[in-house]
Design a protein around this motif. Sequence first.
Motif, PDB file in Angstrom:
ATOM      1  N   ALA A 143       1.062  -4.009  -5.441  1.00  0.00           N
ATOM      2  CA  ALA A 143       0.652  -2.169  -5.296  1.00  0.00           C
ATOM      3  C   ALA A 143      -0.062  -1.329  -5.573  1.00  0.00           C
ATOM      4  O   ALA A 143      -0.072  -0.961  -6.741  1.00  0.00           O
ATOM      5  N   THR A 144       0.101  -0.421  -4.460  1.00  0.00           N
ATOM      6  CA  THR A 144      -0.865   0.521  -5.360  1.00  0.00           C
ATOM      7  C   THR A 144      -0.108   2.065  -5.020  1.00  0.00           C
ATOM      8  O   THR A 144       0.834   1.836  -4.242  1.00  0.00           O
ATOM      9  N   ALA A 145      -0.357   2.739  -6.285  1.00  0.00           N
ATOM     10  CA  ALA A 145      -0.366   4.456  -6.499  1.00  0.00           C
ATOM     11  C   ALA A 145      -0.996   5.313  -6.155  1.00  0.00           C
ATOM     12  O   ALA A 145      -2.385   5.236  -6.839  1.00  0.00           O
ATOM     13  N   ALA A 146      -0.733   6.459  -5.745  1.00  0.00           N
ATOM     14  CA  ALA A 146      -1.523   7.178  -5.632  1.00  0.00           C
ATOM     15  C   ALA A 146      -2.000   8.709  -6.763  1.00  0.00           C
ATOM     16  O   ALA A 146      -3.332   9.415  -6.908  1.00  0.00           O
ATOM     17  N   LEU A 151       9.817   0.720  -4.234  1.00  0.00           N
ATOM     18  CA  LEU A 151      10.624   0.142  -4.993  1.00  0.00           C
ATOM     19  C   LEU A 151      11.730  -0.426  -4.784  1.00  0.00           C
ATOM     20  O   LEU A 151      12.542  -0.985  -6.383  1.00  0.00           O
ATOM     21  N   ALA A 152      12.265   0.014  -3.749  1.00  0.00           N
ATOM     22  CA  ALA A 152      13.657  -0.873  -2.870  1.00  0.00           C
ATOM     23  C   ALA A 152      12.729  -2.123  -2.963  1.00  0.00           C
ATOM     24  O   ALA A 152      14.185  -2.884  -2.937  1.00  0.00           O
ATOM     25  N   LEU A 153      11.642  -2.248  -2.213  1.00  0.00           N
ATOM     26  CA  LEU A 153      11.323  -3.492  -1.592  1.00  0.00           C
ATOM     27  C   LEU A 153      10.808  -4.228  -2.624  1.00  0.00           C
ATOM     28  O   LEU A 153      11.049  -5.422  -2.145  1.00  0.00           O
ATOM     29  N   ILE A 154      10.184  -3.751  -3.776  1.00  0.00           N
ATOM     30  CA  ILE A 154       9.814  -4.702  -4.745  1.00  0.00           C
ATOM     31  C   ILE A 154      10.377  -5.742  -5.160  1.00  0.00           C
ATOM     32  O   ILE A 154      10.557  -6.970  -5.701  1.00  0.00           O
ATOM     33  N   PRO A 155      11.588  -5.718  -6.239  1.00  0.00           N
ATOM     34  CA  PRO A 155      12.698  -6.795  -6.070  1.00  0.00           C
ATOM     35  C   PRO A 155      13.552  -7.804  -4.833  1.00  0.00           C
ATOM     36  O   PRO A 155      13.213  -8.412  -6.170  1.00  0.00           O
ATOM     37  N   LEU A 156      13.373  -7.067  -3.833  1.00  0.00           N
ATOM     38  CA  LEU A 156      13.629  -7.751  -3.284  1.00  0.00           C
ATOM     39  C   LEU A 156      12.186  -8.952  -2.901  1.00  0.00           C
ATOM     40  O   LEU A 156      13.136 -10.391  -2.830  1.00  0.00           O
ATOM     41  N   LEU A 157      11.620  -8.181  -3.056  1.00  0.00           N
ATOM     42  CA  LEU A 157      10.144  -9.672  -2.541  1.00  0.00           C
ATOM     43  C   LEU A 157      10.180 -10.359  -4.252  1.00  0.00           C
ATOM     44  O   LEU A 157      10.460 -11.670  -3.938  1.00  0.00           O
ATOM     45  N   GLY A 208       3.068   7.968 -10.224  1.00  0.00           N
ATOM     46  CA  GLY A 208       3.093   6.993  -9.607  1.00  0.00           C
ATOM     47  C   GLY A 208       3.267   5.576 -10.108  1.00  0.00           C
ATOM     48  O   GLY A 208       3.774   4.678  -9.682  1.00  0.00           O
ATOM     49  N   ARG A 209       2.224   5.547 -10.714  1.00  0.00           N
ATOM     50  CA  ARG A 209       1.651   3.662 -11.609  1.00  0.00           C
ATOM     51  C   ARG A 209       3.295   4.160 -12.437  1.00  0.00           C
ATOM     52  O   ARG A 209       3.118   3.457 -12.871  1.00  0.00           O
ATOM     53  N   ALA A 210       3.924   5.180 -12.935  1.00  0.00           N
ATOM     54  CA  ALA A 210       5.050   5.206 -14.395  1.00  0.00           C
ATOM     55  C   ALA A 210       5.811   4.138 -13.185  1.00  0.00           C
ATOM     56  O   ALA A 210       6.852   3.764 -14.124  1.00  0.00           O
ATOM     57  N   ARG A 211       6.216   4.936 -11.902  1.00  0.00           N
ATOM     58  CA  ARG A 211       7.203   4.165 -11.308  1.00  0.00           C
ATOM     59  C   ARG A 211       7.002   2.674 -11.297  1.00  0.00           C
ATOM     60  O   ARG A 211       7.898   2.119 -10.897  1.00  0.00           O
ATOM     61  N   LEU A 212       5.833   2.668 -10.479  1.00  0.00           N
ATOM     62  CA  LEU A 212       5.605   1.399 -10.631  1.00  0.00           C
ATOM     63  C   LEU A 212       5.590   0.008 -11.855  1.00  0.00           C
ATOM     64  O   LEU A 212       6.051  -1.142 -11.631  1.00  0.00           O
ATOM     65  N   ALA A 213       5.617   0.728 -12.823  1.00  0.00           N
ATOM     66  CA  ALA A 213       5.411   0.356 -14.245  1.00  0.00           C
ATOM     67  C   ALA A 213       6.338  -0.472 -14.431  1.00  0.00           C
ATOM     68  O   ALA A 213       6.772  -1.118 -15.556  1.00  0.00           O
ATOM     69  N   ALA A 214       7.280   0.054 -13.915  1.00  0.00           N
ATOM     70  CA  ALA A 214       8.878  -0.318 -14.410  1.00  0.00           C
ATOM     71  C   ALA A 214       9.625  -1.607 -13.854  1.00  0.00           C
ATOM     72  O   ALA A 214      10.318  -2.037 -14.208  1.00  0.00           O
ATOM     73  N   LEU A 270       1.057  -1.269  -0.174  1.00  0.00           N
ATOM     74  CA  LEU A 270       0.304   0.282  -0.244  1.00  0.00           C
ATOM     75  C   LEU A 270       0.955   1.102  -0.015  1.00  0.00           C
ATOM     76  O   LEU A 270       1.986   1.170   1.011  1.00  0.00           O
ATOM     77  N   GLY A 271       0.589   2.233  -1.040  1.00  0.00           N
ATOM     78  CA  GLY A 271       1.678   3.065  -0.934  1.00  0.00           C
ATOM     79  C   GLY A 271       3.420   2.690  -1.691  1.00  0.00           C
ATOM     80  O   GLY A 271       3.937   3.189  -1.431  1.00  0.00           O
ATOM     81  N   GLY A 272       3.047   1.875  -2.907  1.00  0.00           N
ATOM     82  CA  GLY A 272       4.229   1.124  -2.861  1.00  0.00           C
ATOM     83  C   GLY A 272       4.954   1.689  -4.025  1.00  0.00           C
ATOM     84  O   GLY A 272       6.299   1.335  -4.686  1.00  0.00           O
ATOM     85  N   SER A 273       4.804   3.099  -4.315  1.00  0.00           N
ATOM     86  CA  SER A 273       5.615   3.701  -5.311  1.00  0.00           C
ATOM     87  C   SER A 273       6.458   4.362  -4.415  1.00  0.00           C
ATOM     88  O   SER A 273       7.037   4.716  -5.109  1.00  0.00           O
ATOM     89  N   CYS A 274       6.643   4.592  -3.597  1.00  0.00           N
ATOM     90  CA  CYS A 274       7.939   5.513  -2.769  1.00  0.00           C
ATOM     91  C   CYS A 274       8.755   4.734  -2.973  1.00  0.00           C
ATOM     92  O   CYS A 274       8.962   3.345  -3.613  1.00  0.00           O
TER      93      CYS A 274
END
Length: 238
Positions: free
Chosen positions: A36-39, A21-27, A43-49, A13-17
């Motif tokens: 993940a959610t973005a507001a 972004l540091a946690l996603i590759p580790l998981l 934020g969606r663009a950052r997660l889309a990578a 929740l709030g995963g685009s911060c």
Amino acid sequence: MKLTFQGRRALLLGGSCDLGLALIPLLNAEGLEVFATAASAPGRARLAALLPPERIYTVHLGEAASVSVLAENPPLVDYLVDLAHLREDDALLLSLDPAKAHATWMAMGAHRHQLICALGRGMLARRFGRMLYVSSTAAAVPAPGQGLYSALKRAAEGIYHTLGVELASRGVSTVSLRLGLTQAGRGAAFLEHHPHLPWVSPEDAASCMVFLLSDQGLCIRLTSITVDAGLLARKYSS
């Protein structure tokens, strides 16, 4: 030590911060399927990578409609990492605009509670779940002008703590992680003017989160863990 995971799916929740972004590759490296959610669109663009579009949700805690959309049809996940927070200006409690303060409390209290309950019901159905709230040392030691921020963090900790007490016997556990100054978001801006203070990198914070989600970290529950590189031992002293 090799970490293991009883669950397979995680929602940030709030995963685009920066922390998200540091946690996603580790998981991902641990074999977990991450949502993940973005507001916002940026934020969606950052997660889309890092994530496919079907795993990205738009949720703004300040907007009841977007919260309801996810709460009424939540993904079935085993892990929730709550990184969401509205950015508010530091101000003394007595000088806060009542209307803005009310809206912030609704967003960070009532709307957060709505989402947590929706996701928690899915965990209960599978008799397993782990909720990790990413808090702040400000919840323990507020500074002048951080009154609303500190109170919101402590209130959110209380929500998760109570849920953990109520759901422990049914396989769902909770824990809060109090981070000190972090090279991300408002912490990074603050450190530009106070470079002598101890700080935590997003990567180090994310590694701690992975451990707390793992089977080996499940024994740490119903408490708040402080990760601050020693900040509280000397907070803001020169």
